[in-house]
Design an enzyme around this catalytic site. Structure first.
Site, PDB file in Angstrom:
ATOM      1  N   SER A   1       0.821  -1.266   0.038  1.00  0.00           N
ATOM      2  CA  SER A   1       0.047   0.036   0.090  1.00  0.00           C
ATOM      3  C   SER A   1       0.800   1.226  -0.099  1.00  0.00           C
ATOM      4  CB  SER A   1      -0.967  -0.106   1.210  1.00  0.00           C
ATOM      5  OG  SER A   1      -1.828   1.036   1.097  1.00  0.00           O
TER       6      SER A   1
ATOM      7  N   ASP B   1      -9.442  -5.237  -5.331  1.00  0.00           N
ATOM      8  CA  ASP B   1      -8.711  -4.343  -4.533  1.00  0.00           C
ATOM      9  C   ASP B   1      -9.608  -2.919  -4.719  1.00  0.00           C
ATOM     10  OD1 ASP B   1      -7.157  -2.572  -3.145  1.00  0.00           O
ATOM     11  OD2 ASP B   1      -5.300  -3.775  -3.393  1.00  0.00           O
TER      12      ASP B   1
ATOM     13  N   HIS C   1      -7.245  -5.507  -1.187  1.00  0.00           N
ATOM     14  CA  HIS C   1      -6.107  -4.797  -0.415  1.00  0.00           C
ATOM     15  C   HIS C   1      -5.205  -5.624   0.799  1.00  0.00           C
ATOM     16  CE1 HIS C   1      -4.104  -1.191  -0.715  1.00  0.00           C
ATOM     17  NE2 HIS C   1      -4.097  -1.073   0.509  1.00  0.00           N
TER      18      HIS C   1
END
Ligand SMILES: *[C@@H]1O[C@H](CO)[C@@H](O)[C@H](O)[C@H]1NC(C)=O
Ligand SMILES: *[C@@H]1O[C@H](CO)[C@@H](O)[C@H](O)[C@H]1NC(C)=O
Length: 405
Positions: A180, A348, A381
């Site tokens: 991320s 995601d 994610h």
């Protein structure tokens, strides 16, 4: 404007309504009270030693005075005694998280342990402002000055300091794994020619560079509404850790709703999370960050350009950057021969496929045999760090990648 008002209302309401909302993030966070006495020992005691691994705690000082904590798992459970020098790997978590992200599942499922068991020397970073990295040589973390940074400072200071530290301890170039925001800071640092001579390769999981297509409700709140800098700078002020408030708000929701569903709403339809790990995650994670970082991400969301923090007017930009627009991070400048592994998911909602394509397009001059992209159709994610199937879906390929470069 309506959405700003809405977000402000939610934030203010949650500040007022939730008695647990406060600036100190860490204290309420310990899942098991019996662990409280060990908090000063940090993640090693909390999450690593109890699982039968060696673990060392370190402090890393950044040039701007932040004192970051770092953990090292120097070897696996069944370390070969005669093994030579182990290859160091730095793990960099994403926003709202800290180093514990890599340790939440069982040792057979968590990347940090899997890497240690595969003969790597594992180093775990913790970004400024997160639970174990809230110290500074002169600033107190309850002050506005302590929180006066955006992700530019992570690019400029935290990451280079962490990389230098591991390099100086081991004398070896390192592999990097970012998740991320941990991907964005690495790409931005590399694009400015930092880290280049100290990294052997970089693995980017759920890459966040462009955010134009982010569909998560939290993202939209964060980005669209957060642009209500009006809301932040005037009503609430920099010092309040907005994310902490939202975290508490989510936790309060979580007692009424299924946490698992809540995670899905925020991060996409994660296929493969273990419900007990999610609870652990919500207990330990949702770490604070600075509002300036959120505003900066919001600018990325709106602008579709990867640039430094945009001050509110041209004069201020001029003062900081010597130009009226903030300088751009040009991802095409990431050295074309640095081995890169980009792992992204079909579910995601933060790192959307179209934004990943934009990133891959910026990397189009990369030497083709040095860029590996790895698509996992069912992953959202959080699956990338906490998926129970991540070893077979992803981590084994990451290890093969490391072994080849
Ligand atoms: C989920 O986590 C619990 C608690 O750590 C563990 O006992 C269980 O085996 C895990 N399930 C899977 C499928 O990994
Ligand atoms: C980034 O760098 C590439 C190659 O050096 C150049 O072609 C491109 O125009 C630059 N992009 C921006 C936005 O400056």
């Amino acid at each position: 404007m309506a959405s700003y008002g809405f977000a402000c209302a939610i934030i203010i309401a949650s500040t007022l309504l939730l008695p647990s909302t406060r600036i100190e993030p860490a204290k309420a966070r310990v899942l098991n009270p019996s662990l409280l006495s060990d908090v000063s020992d940090g993640p090693c005691t909390l999450m690593v030693k109890s699982r039968g691994y060696k673990c060392e705690e370190y402090e890393v000082r950044t040039q701007d005075g932040y004192i970051l904590s770092m953990q090292r798992i120097p070897e696996g459970r069944n370390s070969d005694k005669n093994g030579g020098k182990k290859q160091p790997i730095l793990l960099q978590h994403g926003i709202l998280m800290d180093g514990i992200t890599w340790l939440l599942n069982s040792p057979e499922e968590s990347l940090a342990f899997i890497l240690a068991d595969n003969g790597f020397d594992v180093w775990i970073a913790n970004t400024r402002g997160t639970r174990w990295s809230q110290r500074h040589v002169s600033l107190d973390s309850s002050t506005r000055d302590y929180w006066a940074w955006s992700w530019d400072e992570l690019v400029m200071h935290d990451l280079p300091s962490n990389v230098d530290f591991v390099y100086s301890k081991t004398g070896l170039k390192l592999h990097y794994v970012g998740h991320s925001l941990g991907t964005l800071v690495a790409l931005a640092s590399l694009s400015e020619g930092k880290l280049v001579d100290k990294l052997k390769s970089a693995v980017l999981l759920s890459p966040v560079a462009y955010l134009t297509h982010m569909t998560t409700p939290l993202g939209i709140l964060c980005a669209r509404a957060f642009v209500g800098e009006v809301c932040f700078h005037y009503l609430i002020n920099d010092i309040i850790l907005i994310l902490e408030i939202i975290a508490n708000f989510l936790k309060a929701l979580c007692t009424h709703l299924d946490c698992y569903d809540l995670m899905k709403t925020i991060t996409g339809n994660n296929c493969c999370l273990n419900a007990s790990t999610v609870e652990l995650f919500l207990e330990y994670e949702l770490q604070p960050t600075s509002t300036k970082t959120m505003v900066h991400l919001a600018q990325t969301f709106r602008g579709g350009i990867l640039a430094k923090y945009n001050y509110q007017n041209k004069e201020q930009n001029m003062e900081h950057y010597g130009q009226s627009e903030p300088p751009v991070y040009n991802i095409s400048n990431v050295p074309h021969n640095l081995p890169l592994f980009v792992g992204y998911g079909g579910q995601d909602s933060i790192s959307d496929g179209r934004d990943v394509d934009h990133l891959l397009n910026d990397l189009k001059f990369h030497e083709t045999d040095k860029l590996k992209s790895h698509f996992v159709k069912d992953y959202a994610h959080i699956d990338f760090v906490m998926g129970i199937s991540a070893k077979t879906m992803l981590y084994n390929d990451v290890i093969s990648f490391f072994n080849l470069v």
